[in-house]
Design a protein around this motif. Structure first.
Motif, PDB file in Angstrom:
ATOM      1  N   GLY A   2      38.405 -85.231 113.652  1.00  0.00           N
ATOM      2  CA  GLY A   2      39.327 -84.868 112.605  1.00  0.00           C
ATOM      3  C   GLY A   2      40.670 -85.568 112.671  1.00  0.00           C
ATOM      4  N   LEU A   3      40.842 -86.528 113.577  1.00  0.00           N
ATOM      5  CA  LEU A   3      42.106 -87.218 113.743  1.00  0.00           C
ATOM      6  C   LEU A   3      42.523 -87.899 112.452  1.00  0.00           C
ATOM      7  CD1 LEU A   3      44.292 -88.120 115.797  1.00  0.00           C
ATOM      8  CD2 LEU A   3      42.880 -90.135 116.221  1.00  0.00           C
ATOM      9  N   PHE A   4      43.720 -87.594 111.952  1.00  0.00           N
ATOM     10  CA  PHE A   4      44.287 -88.170 110.743  1.00  0.00           C
ATOM     11  C   PHE A   4      43.442 -87.947 109.497  1.00  0.00           C
ATOM     12  CE2 PHE A   4      45.780 -90.999 114.206  1.00  0.00           C
ATOM     13  CZ  PHE A   4      47.119 -90.646 114.157  1.00  0.00           C
ATOM     14  N   GLY A   5      42.543 -86.984 109.509  1.00  0.00           N
ATOM     15  CA  GLY A   5      41.729 -86.714 108.328  1.00  0.00           C
ATOM     16  C   GLY A   5      40.624 -87.726 108.105  1.00  0.00           C
ATOM     17  N   PHE A   6      40.302 -88.540 109.122  1.00  0.00           N
ATOM     18  CA  PHE A   6      39.297 -89.580 108.965  1.00  0.00           C
ATOM     19  C   PHE A   6      37.886 -89.058 109.183  1.00  0.00           C
ATOM     20  CE2 PHE A   6      42.776 -92.649 110.448  1.00  0.00           C
ATOM     21  CZ  PHE A   6      43.312 -92.700 109.191  1.00  0.00           C
ATOM     22  N   GLY A   7      37.749 -87.831 109.636  1.00  0.00           N
ATOM     23  CA  GLY A   7      36.426 -87.274 109.854  1.00  0.00           C
ATOM     24  C   GLY A   7      36.445 -85.784 109.626  1.00  0.00           C
ATOM     25  N   LYS A   8      35.262 -85.229 109.475  1.00  0.00           N
ATOM     26  CA  LYS A   8      35.140 -83.781 109.319  1.00  0.00           C
ATOM     27  C   LYS A   8      33.765 -83.384 109.813  1.00  0.00           C
ATOM     28  CE  LYS A   8      36.050 -80.014 106.164  1.00  0.00           C
ATOM     29  NZ  LYS A   8      37.106 -79.312 106.836  1.00  0.00           N
ATOM     30  N   LYS A   9      33.746 -82.391 110.667  1.00  0.00           N
ATOM     31  CA  LYS A   9      32.483 -81.902 111.220  1.00  0.00           C
ATOM     32  C   LYS A   9      31.775 -80.994 110.225  1.00  0.00           C
ATOM     33  CE  LYS A   9      33.569 -82.299 116.050  1.00  0.00           C
ATOM     34  NZ  LYS A   9      32.517 -82.932 116.777  1.00  0.00           N
ATOM     35  N   ALA A  10      30.465 -80.948 110.376  1.00  0.00           N
ATOM     36  CA  ALA A  10      29.627 -80.130 109.510  1.00  0.00           C
ATOM     37  C   ALA A  10      29.946 -78.659 109.685  1.00  0.00           C
ATOM     38  CB  ALA A  10      28.157 -80.371 109.841  1.00  0.00           C
ATOM     39  N   ASN A  11      29.799 -77.912 108.612  1.00  0.00           N
ATOM     40  CA  ASN A  11      29.917 -76.462 108.681  1.00  0.00           C
ATOM     41  C   ASN A  11      28.607 -75.943 109.277  1.00  0.00           C
ATOM     42  OD1 ASN A  11      29.935 -73.702 108.237  1.00  0.00           O
ATOM     43  ND2 ASN A  11      30.926 -73.882 106.233  1.00  0.00           N
ATOM     44  N   LYS A  12      28.688 -75.381 110.480  1.00  0.00           N
ATOM     45  CA  LYS A  12      27.480 -74.935 111.201  1.00  0.00           C
ATOM     46  C   LYS A  12      26.837 -73.699 110.569  1.00  0.00           C
ATOM     47  CE  LYS A  12      27.933 -77.999 114.455  1.00  0.00           C
ATOM     48  NZ  LYS A  12      27.159 -79.196 114.419  1.00  0.00           N
ATOM     49  N   ASN A  13      27.538 -73.036 109.662  1.00  0.00           N
ATOM     50  CA  ASN A  13      27.036 -71.803 109.050  1.00  0.00           C
ATOM     51  C   ASN A  13      26.259 -72.045 107.759  1.00  0.00           C
ATOM     52  OD1 ASN A  13      28.261 -70.222 111.085  1.00  0.00           O
ATOM     53  ND2 ASN A  13      30.211 -70.364 110.001  1.00  0.00           N
ATOM     54  N   VAL A  14      25.985 -73.307 107.444  1.00  0.00           N
ATOM     55  CA  VAL A  14      25.241 -73.616 106.217  1.00  0.00           C
ATOM     56  C   VAL A  14      23.998 -74.416 106.577  1.00  0.00           C
ATOM     57  CG1 VAL A  14      27.324 -73.606 104.779  1.00  0.00           C
ATOM     58  CG2 VAL A  14      26.528 -75.749 105.756  1.00  0.00           C
ATOM     59  N   PRO A  15      22.958 -74.316 105.753  1.00  0.00           N
ATOM     60  CA  PRO A  15      21.761 -75.118 106.028  1.00  0.00           C
ATOM     61  C   PRO A  15      22.042 -76.604 105.801  1.00  0.00           C
ATOM     62  CG  PRO A  15      21.522 -73.895 103.975  1.00  0.00           C
ATOM     63  CD  PRO A  15      22.814 -73.449 104.596  1.00  0.00           C
ATOM     64  N   VAL A  16      21.353 -77.435 106.555  1.00  0.00           N
ATOM     65  CA  VAL A  16      21.488 -78.888 106.416  1.00  0.00           C
ATOM     66  C   VAL A  16      20.695 -79.328 105.193  1.00  0.00           C
ATOM     67  CG1 VAL A  16      21.034 -81.113 107.507  1.00  0.00           C
ATOM     68  CG2 VAL A  16      21.792 -79.169 108.905  1.00  0.00           C
ATOM     69  N   LEU A  17      21.385 -79.980 104.268  1.00  0.00           N
ATOM     70  CA  LEU A  17      20.744 -80.444 103.038  1.00  0.00           C
ATOM     71  C   LEU A  17      20.098 -81.809 103.239  1.00  0.00           C
ATOM     72  CD1 LEU A  17      23.454 -79.472 100.375  1.00  0.00           C
ATOM     73  CD2 LEU A  17      21.524 -78.116 101.208  1.00  0.00           C
ATOM     74  N   LYS A  82      21.186 -88.687 111.680  1.00  0.00           N
ATOM     75  CA  LYS A  82      22.321 -88.003 112.304  1.00  0.00           C
ATOM     76  C   LYS A  82      22.957 -86.970 111.376  1.00  0.00           C
ATOM     77  CE  LYS A  82      23.701 -91.857 115.255  1.00  0.00           C
ATOM     78  NZ  LYS A  82      24.790 -92.797 115.584  1.00  0.00           N
ATOM     79  N   ASN A  83      22.450 -86.852 110.146  1.00  0.00           N
ATOM     80  CA  ASN A  83      23.086 -85.993 109.135  1.00  0.00           C
ATOM     81  C   ASN A  83      24.575 -86.316 109.053  1.00  0.00           C
ATOM     82  OD1 ASN A  83      20.693 -84.679 108.508  1.00  0.00           O
ATOM     83  ND2 ASN A  83      20.992 -83.175 110.128  1.00  0.00           N
ATOM     84  N   GLU A  84      24.837 -87.580 108.730  1.00  0.00           N
ATOM     85  CA  GLU A  84      26.213 -88.078 108.759  1.00  0.00           C
ATOM     86  C   GLU A  84      26.460 -89.012 107.575  1.00  0.00           C
ATOM     87  OE1 GLU A  84      28.212 -89.254 112.652  1.00  0.00           O
ATOM     88  OE2 GLU A  84      27.509 -91.179 111.875  1.00  0.00           O
ATOM     89  N   VAL A  85      27.619 -88.853 106.955  1.00  0.00           N
ATOM     90  CA  VAL A  85      28.076 -89.798 105.946  1.00  0.00           C
ATOM     91  C   VAL A  85      29.136 -90.651 106.629  1.00  0.00           C
ATOM     92  CG1 VAL A  85      29.259 -90.114 103.736  1.00  0.00           C
ATOM     93  CG2 VAL A  85      27.614 -88.248 104.004  1.00  0.00           C
ATOM     94  N   ARG A  86      28.841 -91.952 106.734  1.00  0.00           N
ATOM     95  CA  ARG A  86      29.789 -92.885 107.333  1.00  0.00           C
ATOM     96  C   ARG A  86      30.596 -93.514 106.199  1.00  0.00           C
ATOM     97  NH1 ARG A  86      28.983 -94.602 112.397  1.00  0.00           N
ATOM     98  NH2 ARG A  86      29.364 -96.807 111.930  1.00  0.00           N
ATOM     99  N   ALA A  87      31.913 -93.611 106.384  1.00  0.00           N
ATOM    100  CA  ALA A  87      32.779 -94.080 105.306  1.00  0.00           C
ATOM    101  C   ALA A  87      33.792 -95.095 105.813  1.00  0.00           C
ATOM    102  CB  ALA A  87      33.505 -92.891 104.682  1.00  0.00           C
ATOM    103  N   LYS A  88      34.009 -96.120 104.988  1.00  0.00           N
ATOM    104  CA  LYS A  88      35.017 -97.136 105.308  1.00  0.00           C
ATOM    105  C   LYS A  88      35.876 -97.351 104.071  1.00  0.00           C
ATOM    106  CE  LYS A  88      34.218-100.793 107.923  1.00  0.00           C
ATOM    107  NZ  LYS A  88      33.759-102.138 108.374  1.00  0.00           N
TER     108      LYS A  88
END
Length: 167
Positions: A2-17, A82-88
């Protein structure tokens, strides 16, 4: 992450879409009143691109009046394993020709992660012949990034901002 708003972890309380559901959720962020749009990124070899609506007729007048000279785009790729959105992020120069914007990649091109805010106001005589605000604007990269990051996290995925390397 989450450093400088460059990332955000998944909400563990929701199902993985699924990837398609995450894509649909991100495209669902598009709305007429938003100064940004999320579009298909196949032409740029990515999954999605988020960008200011600088070439949209409804918005380019405001961007032009604000004398915006730089805009940025977020290039996104999905990593289903990885259930990940990578962004640049990439920053572009804007050249105004007869009030119409033309994007060009800056000579001092920026790639990585960035946060910026541009704001201002102009004052002049109004129709009532009194001084008043002609326009007032504020463009923040977080206006684009935050809804995307929240939609990704609410899908059970991580949003990972990439500063170096490939998506």
């Amino acid at each position: 992450m989450g450093l400088f708003g460059f990332g955000k972890k998944a909400n563990k309380n929701v199902p993985v879409l699924t990837t398609d559901e995450v894509r649909a959720r991100l495209l669902g962020l598009n709305r007429e009143t938003a100064p940004y749009q999320i579009i298909d990124g196949a032409a740029e070899n990515v999954d999605l691109i988020a960008e200011w609506k600088i070439v949209d007729a409804k918005w380019f007048q405001l961007f032009g009046k604000a004398n915006i000279t730089k805009v940025f785009r977020i290039f996104m790729k999905f990593d289903a394993e990885k259930n990940e959105v990578r962004a640049k992020d990439e920053e572009y120069e804007v050249e105004w020709h007869s009030g119409v914007p033309r994007l060009s990649i800056s000579v001092s091109k920026f790639q990585g992660q960035m946060t910026s805010v541009e704001f201002g106001a102009a004052y002049a005589f109004t129709e009532e012949l009194k001084p008043g605000v002609v326009y007032n604007y504020r463009f923040s990269t977080n206006e684009i990034k935050k809804p995307i990051q929240e939609a990704v996290a609410a899908s059970g995925w991580n949003y990972k901002g990439v500063a170096f390397g490939k998506l």
